[in-house]
Structures are given as structure tokens and as C-alpha cells.
Design a protein around this motif. Structure first.
Motif, PDB file in Angstrom:
ATOM      1  N   UNK A  14      20.213  19.817  -0.073  1.00 14.04           N
ATOM      2  CA  UNK A  14      20.237  20.694  -1.076  1.00 14.04           C
ATOM      3  C   UNK A  14      20.940  22.113  -0.939  1.00 14.04           C
ATOM      4  N   UNK A  15      21.474  22.696  -1.843  1.00 11.65           N
ATOM      5  CA  UNK A  15      22.105  23.923  -1.751  1.00 11.65           C
ATOM      6  C   UNK A  15      21.073  24.910  -2.727  1.00 11.65           C
ATOM      7  N   UNK A  16      20.858  25.884  -1.924  1.00 10.96           N
ATOM      8  CA  UNK A  16      20.045  26.901  -2.488  1.00 10.96           C
ATOM      9  C   UNK A  16      20.694  28.332  -2.827  1.00 10.96           C
ATOM     10  N   UNK A  17      20.528  28.583  -4.152  1.00  6.22           N
ATOM     11  CA  UNK A  17      20.980  29.917  -4.688  1.00  6.22           C
ATOM     12  C   UNK A  17      19.974  30.903  -5.046  1.00  6.22           C
ATOM     13  N   UNK A  22      18.012  37.091   0.959  1.00  4.46           N
ATOM     14  CA  UNK A  22      17.317  36.366   1.652  1.00  4.46           C
ATOM     15  C   UNK A  22      16.612  35.280   0.997  1.00  4.46           C
ATOM     16  N   UNK A  23      16.013  33.990   1.674  1.00  2.00           N
ATOM     17  CA  UNK A  23      15.335  33.269   0.819  1.00  2.00           C
ATOM     18  C   UNK A  23      13.903  33.798   0.754  1.00  2.00           C
ATOM     19  N   UNK A  24      13.178  33.446  -0.516  1.00  8.03           N
ATOM     20  CA  UNK A  24      11.765  33.672  -0.585  1.00  8.03           C
ATOM     21  C   UNK A  24      11.588  34.220  -1.999  1.00  8.03           C
ATOM     22  N   UNK A  25      12.345  34.354  -2.827  1.00  7.26           N
ATOM     23  CA  UNK A  25      12.456  34.623  -4.272  1.00  7.26           C
ATOM     24  C   UNK A  25      11.186  35.714  -4.459  1.00  7.26           C
ATOM     25  N   UNK A  26      10.276  35.377  -5.381  1.00  4.34           N
ATOM     26  CA  UNK A  26       9.299  36.080  -5.864  1.00  4.34           C
ATOM     27  C   UNK A  26       8.462  36.590  -4.907  1.00  4.34           C
ATOM     28  N   UNK A  27       8.153  35.789  -3.751  1.00  5.98           N
ATOM     29  CA  UNK A  27       7.314  36.045  -2.650  1.00  5.98           C
ATOM     30  C   UNK A  27       7.642  37.234  -1.919  1.00  5.98           C
ATOM     31  N   UNK A  28       9.008  37.121  -1.705  1.00  7.41           N
ATOM     32  CA  UNK A  28       9.649  38.486  -1.162  1.00  7.41           C
ATOM     33  C   UNK A  28       9.705  39.728  -1.811  1.00  7.41           C
ATOM     34  N   UNK A  29      10.114  39.541  -3.133  1.00  8.86           N
ATOM     35  CA  UNK A  29      10.416  40.523  -4.014  1.00  8.86           C
ATOM     36  C   UNK A  29       9.103  41.399  -4.732  1.00  8.86           C
ATOM     37  N   UNK A  52       8.882  32.656   5.197  1.00 10.16           N
ATOM     38  CA  UNK A  52       9.515  32.280   6.785  1.00 10.16           C
ATOM     39  C   UNK A  52       8.765  30.870   7.115  1.00 10.16           C
ATOM     40  N   UNK A  53       7.634  30.496   6.893  1.00 13.57           N
ATOM     41  CA  UNK A  53       7.112  29.259   7.179  1.00 13.57           C
ATOM     42  C   UNK A  53       7.918  27.894   6.429  1.00 13.57           C
ATOM     43  N   UNK A  54       8.243  28.423   5.221  1.00 18.62           N
ATOM     44  CA  UNK A  54       8.785  27.312   4.212  1.00 18.62           C
ATOM     45  C   UNK A  54      10.295  27.430   5.012  1.00 18.62           C
ATOM     46  N   UNK A  55      10.981  28.363   5.273  1.00 11.72           N
ATOM     47  CA  UNK A  55      12.282  28.153   5.775  1.00 11.72           C
ATOM     48  C   UNK A  55      12.340  27.604   6.848  1.00 11.72           C
ATOM     49  N   UNK A  56      11.249  27.779   7.754  1.00  8.71           N
ATOM     50  CA  UNK A  56      11.077  26.858   9.179  1.00  8.71           C
ATOM     51  C   UNK A  56      11.265  25.283   8.677  1.00  8.71           C
ATOM     52  N   UNK A  57      10.238  25.212   7.661  1.00  4.96           N
ATOM     53  CA  UNK A  57      10.038  23.833   7.247  1.00  4.96           C
ATOM     54  C   UNK A  57      11.197  23.037   6.921  1.00  4.96           C
ATOM     55  N   UNK A  58      12.054  23.744   6.323  1.00  3.39           N
ATOM     56  CA  UNK A  58      13.347  23.006   5.547  1.00  3.39           C
ATOM     57  C   UNK A  58      14.488  22.815   6.672  1.00  3.39           C
TER      58      UNK A  58
END
Length: 342
Positions: A14-17, A22-29, A52-58
Motif C-alpha cells: 500500500x501507499x499511505x497518504x 507522521x502516521x497516526x491521523x486522528x489518534x495523533x491529532x 506507534x504499534x500500528x506502524x510497527x505492525x505494518x
């Protein structure tokens, strides 16, 4: 990210936009440091920890991440694929991708930086003016090539602005830079540990704090300074080679409204057996979707992302997926990088 994980299990990269750096969307914002108690198998974690856990998982699937980028246009290409225009938040740079499937997980909208409304400021966007930059060596190198010791003004008063000035103070490439933190008052909304570090840097002279409200810019061939009103109401000037703006984030659906996808009350309508939108090859999950019985929970989003990813793979391959389990499937283990003793 969980949609990317499910796609990776099926051998699809996948390509994530994300409009955030940084990755995380609503959880981070929205709740980066707030506790979450209803993630299965995790008694307690923050939004930042979950991301962070999801980023490690992918990581085993090596997704391509486009940060600080918004999908500006989503257009049919004419051969069953979709043209996806990626627009940089910081400037006019845009590029196009071709995709056979797209999964929209836009939540309550793209979190875009609140703009600093100063006449003429946009002319320097992407060259000397940056909104919420996630600075690293790759980003700094072309900037520092033009000026090795810039005077950097960081405008903002929350934890993101404080984190930025602290990171800049510690960054090896910015040791010669002059750092100024500008805010309308001498109070910053950040954790105590960050404020203590900021106080140390102010005391040592590494970081200058200026109290005031930006009112205008000074520019000729380049941005040279900022005019501001100080705490006493007097007009002042601040020299500036780079301006990093941290005025917070706000969610906006923005270009999504122009993608010709069926919407009801600004939410995408989906089929619950596939989470496909009104357009073939376009799927959606999370808070952006609506259907009878919808529950806006992170747990629900994981389910919807799984359904959307599996439906996308079935569409790509033109056949039903063989149901496999990560507990037993050697093929899934191989994709995950799980080793088996001989």
C-alpha cells in the motif's frame, strides 16, 4: 495503517497518504496523549502509542508513506484505474499516482494546519514558510544549502511548537541556526518536561522567546522579517529567514467533496458487505463512512478497514480470497517475516 496491514497479508503493498507529517491521523491529532481503554488486548495506551504499534505492525510490508500530503484530486483514468493527485501541504508541488483501488480512511477530515493570515505570505510557502514541518535531514538539506545559519522563527504556543523548537535546538544540522519561538503570551500549552527543557534553552540563550502577534511580513527578493505587535501594543520587527507555523490543526473534508462519491451529511455511503463506495474500486472505512447501525469506535474502524482491504484484493484478483489465519498459515508467516525452526 490497519488496512495497509491487511493488504500486506495478501501480498499487496500500500501507499499511505496523510495530511499530517507522521502516521497516526486522528489518534495523533486529537488524542495523542490521552488514554484509550477499549482496544482489544491492550488494557491502556495513548493515541500516540497506538499509532506507534500500528506502524510497527505494518513494517514487514514496507508501505510507501506520503506525509504532509493531501489527495487533491481523484479522477477515473479510463482503463479501470484511478488517477490520484498528491498535493504537498507546504507548497505547489503535486504529483500523480495511478491506482486500481483506493481506500479512503479520512476520519472527520484531513487535519490541515490553521493558516497564518498575513498578506504576501503565501508567496514564500514551501521555500521559507512551512506549516507543521516534520523536519529531518532530507528536508533540511536543500534549505540549509541556501543558507547555512538561518534565523528560524517558530510561531505557536502548544506542544507541537515547543517540540519543534526543542528538536531544532538538538538537531546536528541546525547548531548554527538562531532559534526564535514566538507566541502571543509567555505561556505555553505543553507537558512539564518540555517546558523545563525550554526554560533551560532560554536561560542558556540557545532559544529566544518573543511575545507578540504577527501582523505583516517584510520581503523583497526573499522573506526578510516579520512585523508584530508586542505585549504592550507597540509595533516591532523580527528578522526571519525561515518561518515555521504551528497554529494547530483543524479537520476539513476539502477536496473529498469533489470526488463524485455518494455522500450523506458529509459521510461516504458504503455497501456493508464490501465497504465499497458508490464508485467501483473505491473503498472506505472509519469515521468517514456511514451506514445503518454505524458505531463510531476505533474497534469498528479496524473491522471496516479489514473488510475494505479484503474486498479490494478480491476486486484486483477477480476471485474470492481463501480465508487464512495468522496462527497457522505459513504463507502469511512468510509475508510477516516469521521464521520457523527446521
Amino acid at each position: 495503517m490497519f488496512a495497509a496491514f491487511q493488504l500486506g497479508l495478501q501480498g499487496v503493498q500500500a501507499q499511505l497518504c496523510d495530511s499530517l507529517p507522521q502516521m497516526g491521523g486522528q489518534c495523533i491529532a486529537l488524542y495523542a496523549d490521552k488514554p484509550i481503554y477499549d482496544i482489544p488486548g491492550i488494557a491502556l495506551c495513548t493515541g500516540r502509542e497506538l499509532a506507534a504499534r500500528l506502524q510497527q505492525q505494518i513494517q514487514p510490508f514496507h508501505p510507501v508513506f506520503h506525509g504532509h500530503t493531501q489527495v487533491a484530486q481523484l479522477l477515473p483514468h479510463g482503463d479501470g484505474r484511478w488517477r490520484v493527485q498528491l498535493q504537498s501541504i507546504d507548497g505547489p508541488q503535486a504529483r500523480w499516482l495511478l491506482a486500481r483501488t483506493v481506500v479512503v480512511t479520512a476520519g472527520v477530515g484531513a487535519f490541515v494546519p490553521k493558516q497564518l493570515r498575513l498578506p504576501g505570505l503565501e508567496a514564500w510557502l514551501g521555500s521559507q514558510v512551512f506549516y507543521h514541518p516534520a523536519f529531518d535531514d532530507a528536508w533540511l538539506e536543500p534549505i540549509l544549502a541556501r543558507q547555512a545559519a538561518p534565523r528560524i522563527v517558530i510561531n505557536g504556543g502548544d506542544d507541537a511548537a515547543v517540540e519543534a523548537v526543542l528538536a531544532a535546538a538538538d538537531h546536528a544540522s541546525l547548531q548554527a541556526a538562531q532559534l526564535v519561538l514566538m507566541h502571543r503570551r509567555d505561556q505555553f500549552n505543553a507537558p512539564d518536561a518540555l517546558l523545563q527543557r525550554l526554560a533551560q534553552l532560554r536561560a542558556s540563550g540557545r532559544v529566544e522567546v518573543v511575545i507578540g502577534m504577527p501582523q505583516a511580513i517584510e520581503a523583497a527578493e526573499r522573506l526578510q522579517g516579520i512585523g508584530y505587535v508586542d505585549a504592550d501594543g507597540a509595533d516591532q520587527r523580527l528578522a526571519c529567514d525561515q518561518l515555521w507555523v504551528f497554529q494547530g490543526l483543524s479537520p476539513k473534508l476539502g477536496p473529498l467533496l469533489d470526488w463524485n462519491l455518494a455522500l450523506e451529511k458529509k459521510q461516504l455511503q458504503v455497501a456493508t458487505d464490501s465497504f465499497q463506495t458508490s464508485a467501483v474500486g473505491i473503498y472506505a472505512a472509519g469515521d468517514i463512512v456511514s451506514y445503518p447501525g454505524k458505531r463510531k469506535l476505533i474497534l469498528t474502524g479496524f473491522y471496516e478497514a479489514t473488510m475494505a482491504a479484503m474486498a479490494a484484493v478480491e476486486y484486483l484478483r477477480g476471485e474470492k480470497l481463501l480465508l487464512e489465519y495468522t496462527t497457522t498459515s505459513k504463507r502469511l508467516h512468510a509475508r510477516l517475516g516469521v521464521s520457523h525452526p527446521d
